[in-house]
Design a protein around this motif. Sequence first.
Motif, short mmCIF file in Angstrom:
data_model
loop_
_atom_site.label_atom_id
_atom_site.label_comp_id
_atom_site.label_asym_id
_atom_site.label_seq_id
_atom_site.Cartn_x
_atom_site.Cartn_y
_atom_site.Cartn_z
N LEU A 49 0.40 5.70 -23.62
CA LEU A 49 0.43 4.49 -24.43
C LEU A 49 -0.56 3.45 -23.91
N MET A 50 -0.68 3.36 -22.60
CA MET A 50 -1.60 2.39 -22.01
C MET A 50 -3.05 2.74 -22.34
N GLU A 51 -3.34 4.02 -22.47
CA GLU A 51 -4.68 4.43 -22.88
C GLU A 51 -4.96 4.03 -24.33
N LYS A 52 -3.94 4.11 -25.17
CA LYS A 52 -4.12 3.82 -26.59
C LYS A 52 -4.17 2.32 -26.87
N ASP A 53 -3.39 1.54 -26.14
CA ASP A 53 -3.32 0.10 -26.38
C ASP A 53 -3.76 -0.62 -25.11
N VAL A 54 -5.01 -1.10 -25.12
CA VAL A 54 -5.59 -1.68 -23.90
C VAL A 54 -4.98 -3.03 -23.56
N ARG A 55 -4.08 -3.54 -24.40
CA ARG A 55 -3.39 -4.78 -24.04
C ARG A 55 -2.44 -4.55 -22.87
N PHE A 56 -2.01 -3.29 -22.69
CA PHE A 56 -1.20 -2.95 -21.51
C PHE A 56 -2.15 -2.72 -20.35
N LEU A 57 -2.12 -3.61 -19.39
CA LEU A 57 -3.11 -3.60 -18.32
C LEU A 57 -2.87 -2.45 -17.35
N PRO A 58 -3.94 -1.79 -16.91
CA PRO A 58 -3.80 -0.72 -15.91
C PRO A 58 -3.63 -1.30 -14.50
N TYR A 59 -2.65 -2.16 -14.38
CA TYR A 59 -2.30 -2.81 -13.12
C TYR A 59 -0.92 -2.28 -12.74
N PHE A 60 -0.82 -1.65 -11.58
CA PHE A 60 0.42 -0.98 -11.21
C PHE A 60 0.94 -1.54 -9.89
N ASP A 61 2.10 -2.17 -9.95
CA ASP A 61 2.75 -2.75 -8.78
C ASP A 61 3.85 -1.77 -8.35
N ILE A 62 3.54 -0.99 -7.30
CA ILE A 62 4.43 0.09 -6.88
C ILE A 62 4.77 -0.12 -5.40
N PRO A 63 5.93 -0.64 -5.08
CA PRO A 63 6.27 -0.96 -3.68
C PRO A 63 6.65 0.29 -2.87
N PHE A 64 5.68 0.85 -2.16
CA PHE A 64 5.94 2.07 -1.39
C PHE A 64 6.76 1.80 -0.13
N GLN A 65 6.57 0.67 0.49
CA GLN A 65 7.32 0.22 1.67
C GLN A 65 6.95 0.94 2.97
N SER A 66 6.68 2.25 2.89
CA SER A 66 6.30 2.99 4.09
C SER A 66 5.49 4.22 3.69
N GLY A 67 4.69 4.73 4.64
CA GLY A 67 3.96 5.96 4.42
C GLY A 67 4.41 7.06 5.35
N ASP A 68 5.57 6.88 5.95
CA ASP A 68 6.14 7.88 6.86
C ASP A 68 7.36 8.51 6.22
N ASP A 69 7.39 9.82 6.17
CA ASP A 69 8.47 10.51 5.44
C ASP A 69 9.84 10.22 6.02
N GLY A 70 9.94 10.15 7.35
CA GLY A 70 11.24 9.88 7.95
C GLY A 70 11.75 8.50 7.61
N ILE A 71 10.89 7.51 7.65
CA ILE A 71 11.29 6.14 7.31
C ILE A 71 11.59 6.04 5.82
N ILE A 72 10.80 6.71 4.99
CA ILE A 72 11.06 6.70 3.55
C ILE A 72 12.47 7.20 3.27
N ARG A 73 12.87 8.29 3.93
CA ARG A 73 14.22 8.82 3.70
C ARG A 73 15.28 7.87 4.25
N THR A 74 15.02 7.25 5.41
CA THR A 74 15.99 6.31 5.98
C THR A 74 16.17 5.09 5.08
#
Length: 459
Positions: A250-275
């Motif tokens: 949908l974002m490709e079809k309607d450019v009013r939807f901005l390709p700005y993605f706010d994705i809070p990963f919080q960590s890049g370590d698998d053990g901490i991600i699971r904790t």
Amino acid sequence: MGRTFFLDQHGCAKNQVDGELLIARLEAKGLARVEDPADADLIIVNSCGFIESAKKESLDSVMDARASYPDAKILLAGCLAERYADVFRTELEEADGILGNGDLSLIDGAVDSLFSGGRPVIKAPQKGVCGGDRDSLLSFKGSAYVKITEGCDNHCTFCAIPIIRGDLRSRPVAEVTGEVRSLVGRGVKEINLIGQDLAAYGCGKGDGFTDKGKSFLRELMEAIAAVPGKFWVRLLYIHPDHFNTDILDLMEKDVRFLPYFDIPFQSGDDGIIRTMNRHGSAETYVNLIRTIRARFPESAIRTTFLTGFPGEDEAAAENTRAFLREIRSDWSGCFAYSSEEGTPAARMKGKVPHKKAEARAAALTEIQAAITQERLRARVGKLYDVLVEEIIENKDGTDEGLAIGRAWFQAPEVDGSVVISYDLDDAEAVREIVPGALVRVRAVASSEFDISAEWERQS
């Protein structure tokens, strides 16, 4: 003369919407909003209760208001009031009243009680999503936040949001779309959809949405796409574990939807991600970013990292630094972990000294700054529409005009800005470059966080 009130606003965008709703209700009740607390009969501290520093800031505001304006009524509202209403009933005598955020319509009764000599302490159940008309927006002109969910069911072990705002619940599609249509009709050019996790829209236990073979977020976006007009839609806060990949078409079809993605990963370590009670991994998160950038090569990625989480050793911290280098996000917020009472993480072993957590946050911030500068340099020379926020007064007598605004890759408050240069002797430029307008510019230079640009005349 009628009563007056001053709103002292704290916290996140979701709390800002609550503040705007409080303004609307009080004005409908006949109170007049003032810009100076010295002129107010009622001072409302719309507080944040998410982390320790924000709690302290809100409480300090109550104390300062009590000391500076002894004749005013002081009402503590917002998340801090919601979280600690029972405590503040007896231990915060500086506040004349306490109002939680479960039902903002109760502000009417709270005000009546305050001015009748009472000390209301009001905390309603967290049900539904508070909404309604908001004539006064606290954003820069041309921009607005639209809340589509309240509460959260993810239960990340570090997060107090479910304690404060309860379980996930979503607004109906028609209600959200109606608000968007109304705002666009008032001249708003940027709609920022907000919620604790937009990916979970429509998935609350009591939401009652019907499965139509697509994510409920996609369904909402399709309804918004039917609203006519030139405006942006920015999606803020999408949890990485259940990112709605069907929104990309949908974002490709309607450019009013901005390709700005706010994705809070919080960590890049698998053990901490699971904790943290998250179910992805560094690999799946990297693959998500690759998927997005394959579809939107110039997309902007914002994320958040929490350093010093219980159990994070030097190896885990290095994994997060390596993860940041890999995803090369345009922007990120890097924060030292703050233990929040009532959350599972507060009871975990392996506490990290705060100074060490802060040092790790600073290291991530330094890495991000270099990446941000590189990605901003790549935008130089290109044309962008920019939402003008404010005009800088010319005090040197030259004919150079300056304005501050944001391009699509810059979210309100948290990212950099675009500094627009134009000729004050050019009547067309002066007419077009006003707060709340979208104007075309060419990026000519970049700095650590900002873009310098020149206004482009439209053919």
